[in-house]
Design a protein around this motif. Structure first.
Motif, PDB file in Angstrom:
ATOM      1  N   LYS A   1       0.301   6.076  -3.774  1.00  0.00           N
ATOM      2  CA  LYS A   1      -0.107   6.265  -2.720  1.00  0.00           C
ATOM      3  C   LYS A   1      -0.087   8.234  -2.291  1.00  0.00           C
ATOM      4  O   LYS A   1      -1.059   7.942  -1.287  1.00  0.00           O
ATOM      5  CB  LYS A   1       0.103   6.321  -2.323  1.00  0.00           C
TER       6      LYS A   1
ATOM      7  N   SER B   1      -0.902  -0.987   2.764  1.00  0.00           N
ATOM      8  CA  SER B   1      -2.721  -0.726   2.710  1.00  0.00           C
ATOM      9  C   SER B   1      -2.273  -2.130   3.340  1.00  0.00           C
ATOM     10  O   SER B   1      -3.305  -2.776   3.702  1.00  0.00           O
ATOM     11  CB  SER B   1      -1.856  -2.245   0.881  1.00  0.00           C
TER      12      SER B   1
ATOM     13  N   ASP C   1       0.173  -5.194  -4.172  1.00  0.00           N
ATOM     14  CA  ASP C   1      -0.617  -3.161  -4.410  1.00  0.00           C
ATOM     15  C   ASP C   1      -0.316  -3.632  -6.283  1.00  0.00           C
ATOM     16  O   ASP C   1      -1.348  -2.417  -6.520  1.00  0.00           O
ATOM     17  CB  ASP C   1       0.533  -2.626  -4.129  1.00  0.00           C
TER      18      ASP C   1
END
Length: 490
Positions: free
Chosen positions: A145, A157, A482
């Motif tokens: 990220k 997220s 994720d």
């Protein structure tokens, strides 16, 4: 910092009342959350093994085109060094001997193998599973990220999926503060224990009975050296001292190993390792014959699990930084196995050698009972004892300096907006705060005549690691979400 300074005031001015309060809260945590610590530890190990053998194991820590920054041999060496610390000197002899003299389990195997097996259990896969979880969680935020170093970024997220508002932003700040506080408590506990062992070594070498205020002086000295090292940076300060630690530690291990019963050490190492692997699940659940009782679990397993949790964010960041470009499968297998096996061999060499000494003496009169002096008493049975014991004291100081200077750097990253090279102002502040708080822990450990630093930090860490352990459950859930998203995009 404000929270830590306020707590330090209570440690300095209301030491006995603070100790009694911590003791009562720790009993409450043990009664209501002790089993949770055990389930969490086993769950982390099984989860990581499941990911390693699953399709997710192929995911890289980083982008698909990223290559490892270090060769596999360099990576393994750094993982092994991460597993080394002042704790292995503190417990090298005392813990295996305690387990031999007070077998925690009655499973029919010999006391020597049981002692080594249970020592492996408390220094093995569970500890490194906590570290690995944090390494992979932080690594995902850092390398996938491209977010700054902060535990709250693992919730990115989830927060993005909703509405970012005042409450969500402050919730993320609370997460970061919680991680920082837990890391500080774990670190100052290690400093207090290490300084107490140095004092024990000085008492043994000079046949003296030094006052506990010597420990305070040692803490201030270690804090000063650590700050100087942290201000010098990673390459000049931290890396050089860490490298020396490994050389001296391996040298000490080899010194004892070659003068001991090598065949018996190797035999017991493999026997204890086999028993540990076979009995890992029932030991982790403390069921049936594998339940050593609440008092034992509080003094040992719960305390160790709390200690490993407190060090998990700190150690996890280090592991993440050196593991970029490697697959999750390689990281999980490497981190769970390599440092664990290194620690297991260390405890077998020292523990089995101590068992043979006791057998040779014909009776055991508590020679290795004192956690702070046991290794010095042990080494006096070897040649050049004065030189070797002096080397151990220097090694203890070096280990503690390495731990504290690294922590100053990592805490600086946390509070300087994730800056991988935090400003000197942040390093100065954390160097001072950690030293002040470490002195407070020493005072807490001497609040009563019958207590010491070890009993104090055992109670404190069981409390302070609880919020992080609960938070870890949420972090793992978001991390798995994720991972699934990343794999689905491949």
């Amino acid at each position: 910092m404000g929270i830590l300074l306020i707590f330090s005031v209570f440690l300095y001015l209301k030491t006995l009342k603070t100790y009694n309060f911590i003791e009562s809260i720790s009993l409450w945590v043990r009664n209501y959350f002790g089993a949770f610590y055990l389930y969490l530890g086993l769950g982390c190990v099984l989860l990581l093994l499941g990911i390693a053998i699953s399709r997710w194991g192929k995911i890289k820590l980083g982008l698909p085109e990223d290559k490892p920054d270090f060769t596999r041999l360099e990576w393994i060496a750094m993982l092994y060094s991460a597993g080394m610390g002042a704790g292995i000197l503190l417990r090298a002899v005392q813990e295996p001997v305690f387990m031999q003299q007070n077998p925690p389990l009655q499973t029919g195997i010999s006391e020597n193998i049981m002692a080594l097996e249970f020592t492996f259990y408390q220094w093995g896969f569970t500890a490194w599973a906590f570290y690995t979880i944090f390494a992979l969680v932080v690594g995902l935020a850092l390398f996938h990220k491209r977010l700054p170093i902060a535990t709250s970024n693992t919730f990115n997220s989830l927060i993005n999926a909703g509405t970012k508002n005042f409450w969500s932003k402050n919730l993320l700040r609370i997460v970061d503060v919680l991680v920082i506080l837990t890391t500080v408590f774990g670190l100052v506990a290690a400093v207090g224990l290490g300084a107490s062992q140095i004092k024990g070594g000085l008492n043994h070498l000079f046949e003296a009975s030094l006052d506990y205020r010597i420990i305070i002086g040692l803490v201030i000295l270690i804090g000063s050296f650590s700050l100087i090292s942290a201000l010098s940076g990673v390459e000049k300060g931290i890396k050089r001292i860490s490298t020396l630690n490994i050389y001296f530690t391996v040298g000490l291990l080899f010194f004892v190993f070659v003068q001991s019963n090598i065949g018996l050490i190797l035999k017991h190492f493999f026997l204890a390792l086999y028993q540990y692997i076979v009995e890992f699940v029932p030991m982790s659940l403390a069921i049936g014959n594998y339940n050593p009782g609440d008092e034992f679990l509080t003094d040992w397993t719960y305390y160790y699990w709390a200690f490993w949790l407190a060090w998990a964010p700190f150690t996890g960041i280090f592991i993440a930084r050196i593991s970029k470009g490697r697959t999750l499968r390689e990281i999980i297998i490497g981190v769970l196995l390599i440092p664990s096996l290194g620690s297991f061999f260390w405890f077998t060499v020292f523990g089995q050698s101590a068992f043979e000494m006791i057998a040779h003496w014909g009776a055991y009169n508590g020679e290795f009972d004192n956690v702070f002096t046991s290794i010095f008493v042990f080494l006096q049975n070897y040649p050049a004892q004065t030189f070797i014991n002096g080397l151990v004291i220097l090694l203890l100081i070096s280990f503690l300096v390495t731990s504290v200077d690294s922590a100053i750097f990592v805490l600086g990253m946390f509070t300087d907006n994730g800056n991988p090279n935090p400003s000197k102002k942040h390093r100065w502040l954390w160097g001072i705060i950690l030293t002040i708080f470490s002195v407070g822990i020493v005072l807490l450990g001497h609040a009563k005549e019958e207590t010491n630093v070890l009993t104090a930090v055992q109670k404190l860490l069981i409390i302070t690691s609880l919020p992080l352990s609960l938070l870890l459950v949420a972090i793992i859930g978001i991390w798995l979400f994720d991972l699934n998203t990343i794999y689905s995009k491949k």
